[in-house]
Design a protein around this motif. Structure first.
Motif, short mmCIF file in Angstrom:
data_model
loop_
_atom_site.label_atom_id
_atom_site.label_comp_id
_atom_site.label_asym_id
_atom_site.label_seq_id
_atom_site.Cartn_x
_atom_site.Cartn_y
_atom_site.Cartn_z
N ALA A 95 10.23 42.43 10.06
CA ALA A 95 9.01 42.92 9.43
C ALA A 95 7.88 41.89 9.61
O ALA A 95 6.72 42.27 9.84
CB ALA A 95 9.25 43.21 7.95
N ASN A 96 8.20 40.62 9.55
CA ASN A 96 7.20 39.58 9.78
C ASN A 96 6.70 39.61 11.22
O ASN A 96 5.51 39.40 11.48
CB ASN A 96 7.76 38.18 9.44
CG ASN A 96 7.87 37.96 7.96
OD1 ASN A 96 7.17 38.58 7.16
ND2 ASN A 96 8.77 37.07 7.57
N LEU A 97 7.61 39.87 12.17
CA LEU A 97 7.19 40.01 13.57
C LEU A 97 6.19 41.16 13.70
O LEU A 97 5.18 41.04 14.39
CB LEU A 97 8.39 40.26 14.47
CG LEU A 97 9.29 39.08 14.80
CD1 LEU A 97 10.53 39.55 15.57
CD2 LEU A 97 8.54 38.05 15.61
N ALA A 98 6.49 42.28 13.06
CA ALA A 98 5.60 43.44 13.12
C ALA A 98 4.26 43.10 12.47
O ALA A 98 3.20 43.46 13.00
CB ALA A 98 6.25 44.64 12.44
N HIS A 99 4.31 42.39 11.35
CA HIS A 99 3.08 41.99 10.66
C HIS A 99 2.22 41.08 11.55
O HIS A 99 1.00 41.10 11.46
CB HIS A 99 3.44 41.28 9.34
CG HIS A 99 2.26 40.84 8.56
ND1 HIS A 99 1.45 41.72 7.87
CD2 HIS A 99 1.73 39.60 8.37
CE1 HIS A 99 0.48 41.05 7.29
NE2 HIS A 99 0.63 39.76 7.58
N LYS A 100 2.87 40.30 12.39
CA LYS A 100 2.15 39.38 13.29
C LYS A 100 1.77 40.03 14.61
O LYS A 100 1.36 39.36 15.54
CB LYS A 100 2.99 38.13 13.54
CG LYS A 100 3.13 37.29 12.28
CD LYS A 100 3.93 36.03 12.53
CE LYS A 100 4.01 35.26 11.22
NZ LYS A 100 4.55 33.94 11.38
N GLY A 101 1.92 41.36 14.71
CA GLY A 101 1.40 42.07 15.86
C GLY A 101 2.42 42.59 16.86
O GLY A 101 2.05 43.26 17.82
N LYS A 102 3.70 42.32 16.67
CA LYS A 102 4.70 42.85 17.59
C LYS A 102 4.94 44.31 17.26
O LYS A 102 5.05 44.70 16.10
CB LYS A 102 6.02 42.07 17.49
CG LYS A 102 5.92 40.65 17.98
CD LYS A 102 5.69 40.60 19.47
CE LYS A 102 5.70 39.17 19.98
NZ LYS A 102 5.41 39.10 21.41
N THR A 103 5.04 45.13 18.29
CA THR A 103 5.29 46.56 18.09
C THR A 103 6.79 46.80 17.91
O THR A 103 7.61 45.93 18.23
CB THR A 103 4.81 47.38 19.30
OG1 THR A 103 5.61 47.04 20.43
CG2 THR A 103 3.33 47.13 19.58
N GLU A 104 7.13 47.99 17.43
CA GLU A 104 8.54 48.37 17.33
C GLU A 104 9.21 48.24 18.69
O GLU A 104 10.34 47.76 18.80
CB GLU A 104 8.68 49.81 16.83
CG GLU A 104 8.35 49.99 15.37
CD GLU A 104 8.45 51.44 14.92
OE1 GLU A 104 8.88 52.31 15.72
OE2 GLU A 104 8.09 51.70 13.76
N ASN A 105 8.51 48.66 19.74
CA ASN A 105 9.06 48.58 21.08
C ASN A 105 9.27 47.12 21.51
O ASN A 105 10.31 46.80 22.10
CB ASN A 105 8.15 49.30 22.08
CG ASN A 105 8.83 49.46 23.42
OD1 ASN A 105 9.89 50.06 23.50
ND2 ASN A 105 8.22 48.90 24.46
N ASP A 106 8.31 46.24 21.21
CA ASP A 106 8.45 44.82 21.53
C ASP A 106 9.73 44.26 20.90
O ASP A 106 10.51 43.55 21.55
CB ASP A 106 7.27 43.99 21.00
CG ASP A 106 5.96 44.28 21.68
OD1 ASP A 106 5.97 44.75 22.83
OD2 ASP A 106 4.91 44.01 21.05
N ILE A 107 9.92 44.57 19.64
CA ILE A 107 11.08 44.04 18.90
C ILE A 107 12.37 44.65 19.43
O ILE A 107 13.36 43.95 19.63
CB ILE A 107 10.91 44.29 17.38
CG1 ILE A 107 9.65 43.56 16.87
CG2 ILE A 107 12.14 43.83 16.61
CD1 ILE A 107 9.22 43.96 15.47
N ALA A 108 12.36 45.95 19.71
CA ALA A 108 13.55 46.63 20.24
C ALA A 108 13.96 46.02 21.57
O ALA A 108 15.14 45.72 21.79
CB ALA A 108 13.28 48.13 20.39
N VAL A 109 13.00 45.79 22.45
CA VAL A 109 13.29 45.22 23.77
C VAL A 109 13.81 43.79 23.63
O VAL A 109 14.78 43.40 24.27
CB VAL A 109 12.04 45.26 24.68
CG1 VAL A 109 12.21 44.40 25.91
CG2 VAL A 109 11.72 46.70 25.06
N ALA A 110 13.19 43.02 22.75
CA ALA A 110 13.58 41.61 22.59
C ALA A 110 15.02 41.46 22.12
O ALA A 110 15.70 40.50 22.50
CB ALA A 110 12.63 40.92 21.61
N PHE A 111 15.50 42.39 21.30
CA PHE A 111 16.84 42.25 20.72
C PHE A 111 17.84 43.27 21.26
O PHE A 111 19.00 43.26 20.85
CB PHE A 111 16.76 42.31 19.19
CG PHE A 111 15.98 41.18 18.61
CD1 PHE A 111 16.54 39.92 18.51
CD2 PHE A 111 14.66 41.35 18.23
CE1 PHE A 111 15.82 38.85 18.01
CE2 PHE A 111 13.92 40.29 17.73
CZ PHE A 111 14.50 39.03 17.62
#
Length: 178
Positions: A120-136
């Protein structure tokens, strides 16, 4: 000593205590490596049968993910540099097995709520759901669920952490309106 060794000089130790491989975990590692690079070094010993090569005694899953990326053509094994802690150990000695075993046993999965809050903090700092999904290496649906759990009120998160309630309870809370 920590050094960089090209991937083509690294091989799996055939006595590694982790015999089974988790394809989902390897997929997650591959996604993470592509997004962030290798975040934790491997531990290896010189391969006395193949001069200049090393046998990885800790980090077998990371090595498997790297080798899979090379097979898929996503990294070049001849030039991809891997951070490796080299040790001078006799592979027949118990110390090598002790290192390999502790690498697998001592690990602890991150607390589920901590992971959700961090995402949630990553999203708050501008990462999209897709960014986070790809990263993990997770699905967007799973990321949406984790982001929702990460935004729960601290009291609800505490109930999950202390195992008073389970994640199904937390998921139900995310479906409720404000």
């Amino acid at each position: 000593m920590i050094t960089n060794i090209t991937l083509n000089k690294l091989n799996a130790w055939d006595q590694n205590p982790r015999v089974t491989s988790d394809e989902n975990h390897i997929s997650e590692l591959k996604a993470s490596i592509l997004e962030n690079g290798l975040l934790q070094n491997l531990v290896a010993v010189p391969d006395h049968k193949n001069d200049g090569n090393y046998l990885v005694i800790a980090g077998a899953s990371r090595l498997e993910a790297l080798k899979a990326l090379a097979t898929e053509g996503k990294i070049d094994p001849e030039t991809y540099s891997v951070s490796v802690e080299t040790r001078d150990l006799d592979l027949n000695d118990a110390d090598a097995l002790m290192i390999a075993l502790s690498e697998n046993v001592v690990r602890r999965q991150m607390d589920a709520i901590d992971e959700c809050i961090a995402m949630a903090n990553l999203a708050h700092k501008g990462k999209t759901e897709n960014d986070i999904a790809v990263a993990f290496g997770y699905s967007k649906r799973l990321i949406r669920q984790r982001l929702a759990l990460g935004r729960l009120v601290p009291e609800a998160q505490m109930l999950i952490r202390e195992k008073i309630r389970d994640l199904d309870f937390a998921r139900a809370l995310t479906l409720a309106d404000a």
